[in-house]
Design an enzyme around this catalytic site. Structure first.
Site, mmCIF file in Angstrom:
data_model
loop_
_atom_site.group_PDB
_atom_site.id
_atom_site.type_symbol
_atom_site.label_atom_id
_atom_site.label_comp_id
_atom_site.label_asym_id
_atom_site.label_seq_id
_atom_site.Cartn_x
_atom_site.Cartn_y
_atom_site.Cartn_z
ATOM 1 C CD GLU A 198 -3.177 0.377 0.235
ATOM 2 O OE1 GLU A 198 -2.670 1.196 -0.556
ATOM 3 O OE2 GLU A 198 -4.401 0.235 0.376
ATOM 4 C CG ASP A 199 -0.952 4.691 -1.618
ATOM 5 O OD1 ASP A 199 -1.653 3.685 -1.362
ATOM 6 O OD2 ASP A 199 -1.459 5.777 -1.946
ATOM 7 C CG ASP B 210 -5.985 8.348 6.407
ATOM 8 O OD1 ASP B 210 -6.191 8.507 7.615
ATOM 9 O OD2 ASP B 210 -6.115 9.283 5.594
ATOM 10 C CG PHE C 79 -5.149 15.387 1.716
ATOM 11 C CD1 PHE C 79 -6.200 14.548 2.065
ATOM 12 C CD2 PHE C 79 -4.713 15.398 0.388
ATOM 13 C CE1 PHE C 79 -6.813 13.740 1.107
ATOM 14 C CE2 PHE C 79 -5.326 14.586 -0.568
ATOM 15 C CZ PHE C 79 -6.371 13.765 -0.205
ATOM 16 N NE ARG D 114 -3.846 8.131 -9.006
ATOM 17 C CZ ARG D 114 -4.476 7.655 -7.932
ATOM 18 N NH1 ARG D 114 -3.806 7.267 -6.881
ATOM 19 N NH2 ARG D 114 -5.794 7.594 -7.912
HETATM 20 C C1 PRP Z 1 -6.165 5.370 -0.802
HETATM 21 C C2 PRP Z 1 -4.785 4.794 -0.540
HETATM 22 C C3 PRP Z 1 -5.069 3.526 0.232
HETATM 23 C C4 PRP Z 1 -6.292 3.896 1.037
HETATM 24 C C5 PRP Z 1 -5.891 4.278 2.431
HETATM 25 O O1 PRP Z 1 -6.746 4.739 -1.921
HETATM 26 O O2 PRP Z 1 -4.135 4.501 -1.761
HETATM 27 O O3 PRP Z 1 -5.385 2.460 -0.650
HETATM 28 O O4 PRP Z 1 -6.894 5.027 0.373
HETATM 29 O O5 PRP Z 1 -6.946 4.867 3.121
HETATM 30 P P1 PRP Z 1 -7.742 4.169 4.293
HETATM 31 O O6 PRP Z 1 -6.756 3.576 5.232
HETATM 32 O O7 PRP Z 1 -8.501 5.332 4.910
HETATM 33 O O8 PRP Z 1 -8.673 3.148 3.702
HETATM 34 P P2 PRP Z 1 -7.957 5.408 -2.738
HETATM 35 O O9 PRP Z 1 -9.268 4.911 -2.244
HETATM 36 O O10 PRP Z 1 -7.774 6.889 -2.740
HETATM 37 O O11 PRP Z 1 -7.768 4.827 -4.206
HETATM 38 P P3 PRP Z 1 -6.440 5.037 -5.109
HETATM 39 O O12 PRP Z 1 -5.393 4.148 -4.531
HETATM 40 O O13 PRP Z 1 -6.861 4.595 -6.467
HETATM 41 O O14 PRP Z 1 -6.076 6.494 -5.034
HETATM 42 MG MG MG Z 2 -6.757 7.934 -3.805
HETATM 43 MN MN MN Z 3 -5.299 3.104 -2.717
#
Ligand code: PRP
Ligand code: MG
Ligand code: MN
Length: 178
Positions: free
Chosen positions: A98-99, A102, A151, A164
């Site tokens: 994961e990136d 949160d 953020f 990104r």
């Molecule tokens: C973001 C991020 C993680 C997740 C973390 O994805 O890349 O996958 O949210 O947040 P959380 O712990 O509150 O669930 P996003 O839904 O923005 O999709 P993306 O990766 O396509 O940007």
């Molecule tokens: Mg996202």
């Molecule tokens: Mn994501």
């Protein structure tokens, strides 16, 4: 794009150094285990590409696509599986990549899913960990950086699908997402 950034939190050099360390640690911990690294798209794309090139043991990779933020700055709490895996994870050692973790809602959903698919073990490697807004009791096993409650965008992370491609991780100016 740079003018939308309030502050650079992690520059290219710091990220590269830490990603190398994570790759070395995973190579050590998974020696002889042939893990599958699964990148959670889209956010993990950049980290995943860099991380796997720092791993020196045999691995496989796969991807799935999950999202819960859409174009909002806050999690909807509902995780949507947009693309599924293409390989069988039954009996395998899995590392979810994961990136950022949160609220933990995305991870909670995915961990439950991998358990029901019969994976032997599922661990999580996240470049960023933001514990301040956690809604689930969980924490990544491998963490690149602990970050404050701001953020952040760049190095794969977006706001409304933008930023990104920034090579660093920066704090987005509040006026952009308010
Ligand atoms: C973001 C991020 C993680 C997740 C973390 O994805 O890349 O996958 O949210 O947040 P959380 O712990 O509150 O669930 P996003 O839904 O923005 O999709 P993306 O990766 O396509 O940007
Ligand atoms: Mg996202
Ligand atoms: Mn994501």
């Amino acid at each position: 794009m740079r003018s939308d950034i309030q502050e650079i939190l992690l520059d290219e050099e710091a990220i590269e150094k830490r990603v190398s360390q994570l790759g070395a640690k995973i190579s050590e911990d998974y020696f002889g285990k042939h893990p599958i690294l699964i990148g959670i798209l889209k956010g993990s794309a950049v980290f995943m590409a860099d991380l796997i090139r720092k791993i020196t043991i045999p691995i496989e990779i796969d991807f799935l696509k999950a999202s819960s933020y859409g174009s909002a700055a806050q999690s909807s709490g509902v995780v949507k599986l947009e693309e599924d895996l293409s390989i069988d994870v039954k009996g395998r050692n899995i590392i979810l990549v994961e990136d950022i973790v949160d609220t933990g809602n995305t991870l909670k959903y995915l961990l439950g899913r991998f358990e029901s698919l019969g994976a032997t073990e599922v661990k999580v490697c996240s470049l960023l960990n933001k514990p301040a807004r956690r809604e689930q009791i969980l924490s990544p096993d491998y963490i690149g950086f602990e970050i404050p409650n701001a953020f952040v965008v760049g190095y794969g992370l977006d706001y409304a699908q933008k930023y990104r491609n920034l090579p660093y991780i920066g704090i987005l100016k509040e006026e952009i997402y308010q």
